[in-house]
Design a protein around this motif. Structure first.
Motif, short mmCIF file in Angstrom:
data_model
loop_
_atom_site.label_atom_id
_atom_site.label_comp_id
_atom_site.label_asym_id
_atom_site.label_seq_id
_atom_site.Cartn_x
_atom_site.Cartn_y
_atom_site.Cartn_z
N ARG A 197 2.22 6.92 8.06
CA ARG A 197 2.02 8.33 7.66
C ARG A 197 3.36 9.02 7.37
O ARG A 197 3.48 9.69 6.32
N PRO A 198 4.38 8.90 8.23
CA PRO A 198 5.66 9.52 7.86
C PRO A 198 6.25 8.97 6.56
O PRO A 198 6.77 9.74 5.74
N VAL A 199 6.17 7.66 6.35
CA VAL A 199 6.70 7.08 5.11
C VAL A 199 5.99 7.66 3.90
O VAL A 199 6.63 8.09 2.93
N MET A 200 4.66 7.71 3.95
CA MET A 200 3.90 8.15 2.79
C MET A 200 3.92 9.66 2.60
O MET A 200 3.53 10.16 1.54
N ALA A 251 -5.08 4.57 2.62
CA ALA A 251 -6.06 5.21 1.73
C ALA A 251 -6.13 6.71 1.97
O ALA A 251 -6.18 7.50 1.02
N GLU A 252 -6.13 7.10 3.23
CA GLU A 252 -6.17 8.53 3.55
C GLU A 252 -4.94 9.25 3.01
O GLU A 252 -5.05 10.37 2.49
N GLU A 253 -3.78 8.62 3.13
CA GLU A 253 -2.56 9.26 2.65
C GLU A 253 -2.52 9.33 1.14
O GLU A 253 -2.03 10.32 0.56
N ARG A 254 -3.05 8.33 0.45
CA ARG A 254 -3.13 8.40 -1.01
C ARG A 254 -4.06 9.52 -1.45
O ARG A 254 -3.77 10.27 -2.38
N LEU A 255 -5.19 9.65 -0.78
CA LEU A 255 -6.13 10.74 -1.10
C LEU A 255 -5.48 12.08 -0.82
O LEU A 255 -5.68 13.05 -1.57
N ARG A 256 -4.72 12.16 0.25
CA ARG A 256 -4.01 13.41 0.57
C ARG A 256 -3.01 13.76 -0.52
O ARG A 256 -2.89 14.92 -0.93
N GLN A 257 -2.29 12.75 -1.02
CA GLN A 257 -1.34 12.99 -2.10
C GLN A 257 -2.04 13.46 -3.37
O GLN A 257 -1.58 14.38 -4.04
N LEU A 258 -3.17 12.82 -3.68
CA LEU A 258 -3.93 13.23 -4.87
C LEU A 258 -4.45 14.65 -4.72
O LEU A 258 -4.39 15.46 -5.65
N SER A 259 -4.98 14.96 -3.54
CA SER A 259 -5.50 16.30 -3.28
C SER A 259 -4.40 17.34 -3.39
O SER A 259 -4.58 18.41 -3.97
N SER A 260 -3.23 17.02 -2.85
CA SER A 260 -2.10 17.93 -2.91
C SER A 260 -1.66 18.16 -4.35
O SER A 260 -1.38 19.28 -4.76
N GLY A 261 -1.66 17.08 -5.16
CA GLY A 261 -1.27 17.21 -6.55
C GLY A 261 -2.25 18.05 -7.34
O GLY A 261 -1.85 18.89 -8.15
N VAL A 262 -3.54 17.86 -7.09
CA VAL A 262 -4.57 18.65 -7.78
C VAL A 262 -4.46 20.11 -7.39
O VAL A 262 -4.54 21.02 -8.23
N SER A 263 -4.23 20.38 -6.10
CA SER A 263 -4.13 21.76 -5.63
C SER A 263 -2.92 22.45 -6.22
O SER A 263 -2.99 23.61 -6.62
N ARG A 264 -1.79 21.75 -6.30
CA ARG A 264 -0.59 22.36 -6.90
C ARG A 264 -0.82 22.65 -8.37
O ARG A 264 -0.41 23.68 -8.89
N ALA A 265 -1.51 21.73 -9.05
CA ALA A 265 -1.76 21.92 -10.48
C ALA A 265 -2.65 23.13 -10.74
O ALA A 265 -2.53 23.79 -11.76
N TYR A 307 8.89 11.68 4.71
CA TYR A 307 9.91 11.86 5.74
C TYR A 307 11.00 10.80 5.56
O TYR A 307 10.77 9.71 5.03
N ARG A 308 12.17 11.11 6.06
CA ARG A 308 13.28 10.15 5.98
C ARG A 308 13.10 9.10 7.08
O ARG A 308 13.16 9.42 8.27
N VAL A 309 12.89 7.86 6.67
CA VAL A 309 12.59 6.78 7.61
C VAL A 309 13.60 5.66 7.41
O VAL A 309 13.89 5.25 6.29
N LEU A 361 0.82 -1.21 0.00
CA LEU A 361 0.00 0.00 0.00
C LEU A 361 0.85 1.27 0.00
O LEU A 361 0.48 2.27 -0.60
N ALA A 362 1.99 1.21 0.69
CA ALA A 362 2.85 2.40 0.79
C ALA A 362 3.79 2.55 -0.40
O ALA A 362 4.33 3.63 -0.64
N GLY A 363 3.99 1.44 -1.16
CA GLY A 363 4.92 1.49 -2.29
C GLY A 363 6.36 1.49 -1.87
O GLY A 363 7.24 1.96 -2.59
N ARG A 364 6.64 0.94 -0.68
CA ARG A 364 8.01 0.86 -0.16
C ARG A 364 8.10 -0.37 0.73
O ARG A 364 7.18 -0.65 1.49
#
Length: 240
Positions: free
Chosen positions: A179-182, A221-235, A185-187, A141-144
């Motif tokens: 949450r830090p990984v996604m 799931a929450e962190e993926r949605l946060r990433q998507l939201s952040s990407g849309v907002s930056r765009a 942050y340096r983990v 899920l985290a891709g790591r």
């Protein structure tokens, strides 16, 4: 800045661990020369808080509300820049605290103790298999690749603790890594030994395991949605 044990707080949630906590606190005192602060968030009905105070720990008493409620209070309580979590059942090697602090001083934001890569033979087989499954699922899920998502021994830069909203209870140990990984942050994970616990566990492996699995899926799931939201907002030229 180079941190020393004067900058470290070791924190834990405690519940009826009078048999074990003296050993944990004695080890912390010996390894850190008594320089690390210790915070226990306690809901015990036995002598655990008395033993903790006798060994110089700060005790915050609360009604028993579960693992995550206690640990969340514990990690937020200190005012020192490095926070180390551990359990009060004497399963974690306090003699490795210098290694955790060294990794923080190398620039890592979170340093997580990996019990499973060395076998964790003292852990019940059912629990060990469950923890391995949690790590595999969280990795996907985290891709790591994550080796141990439910360990109780970690070191954090305090700003990481303060910047993230922690929501889980039984699954808080997984959330505190995911949450830090996604969020980038340096983990770092470091391999540690895992000792046989003193006293009896109060966590039911089936119901507790189901809650942890649910937490891993929910947090990812929450962190993926946060990433998507952040990407849309930056765009669209907005900040989040």
């Amino acid at each position: 800045m180079t941190y020393t044990f004067d900058d470290v707080a070791v924190v834990m949630g405690t519940y009826n661990e009078a048999e074990a906590i003296e050993h944990v606190l004695t080890d912390i005192e010996a390894v850190t020369d008594g320089r690390a602060a210790v915070v226990c968030v306690d809901g015990s009905s036995d002598r655990t808080p008395d033993v903790a105070r006798e060994h110089g720990a700060r005790v915050i008493e609360q009604e028993p509300q579960g693992y995550g409620v206690a640990v969340r209070e514990a990690v937020l309580a200190p005012d020192r820049p490095v926070v180390v979590t551990t359990d009060c059942d004497d399963t974690y090697p306090m003699e490795r605290l210098p290694d955790f602090l060294d990794a923080i001083n190398e620039g890592y934001d979170v340093v997580s103790g990996d019990r499973l890569s060395r076998g964790a033979e003292t852990m019940p087989r059912f629990n060990r298999l469950g923890n391995q499954a949690f790590a595999l699922g969280a990795s996907l899920l985290a891709g790591r690749r994550l080796s141990d998502t439910t360990t109780g021994m970690r070191a954090y830069r305090k700003e990481v603790i303060d910047e993230v909203t922690w929501t889980e209870n039984t699954g808080l140990s997984a959330e505190l890594l995911l949450r830090p990984v996604m969020r980038g942050y340096r983990v770092k994970e470091i391999k540690i030994e895992y000792r046989e616990r003193r006293g009896e566990t109060t966590l039911d492996p089936l119901s507790g395991g189901a809650e942890i699995a649910g937490s891993i899926v929910r947090v990812a799931a929450e962190e993926r949605l946060r990433q998507l939201s952040s990407g849309v907002s930056r765009a669209s030229g907005r900040s989040v």
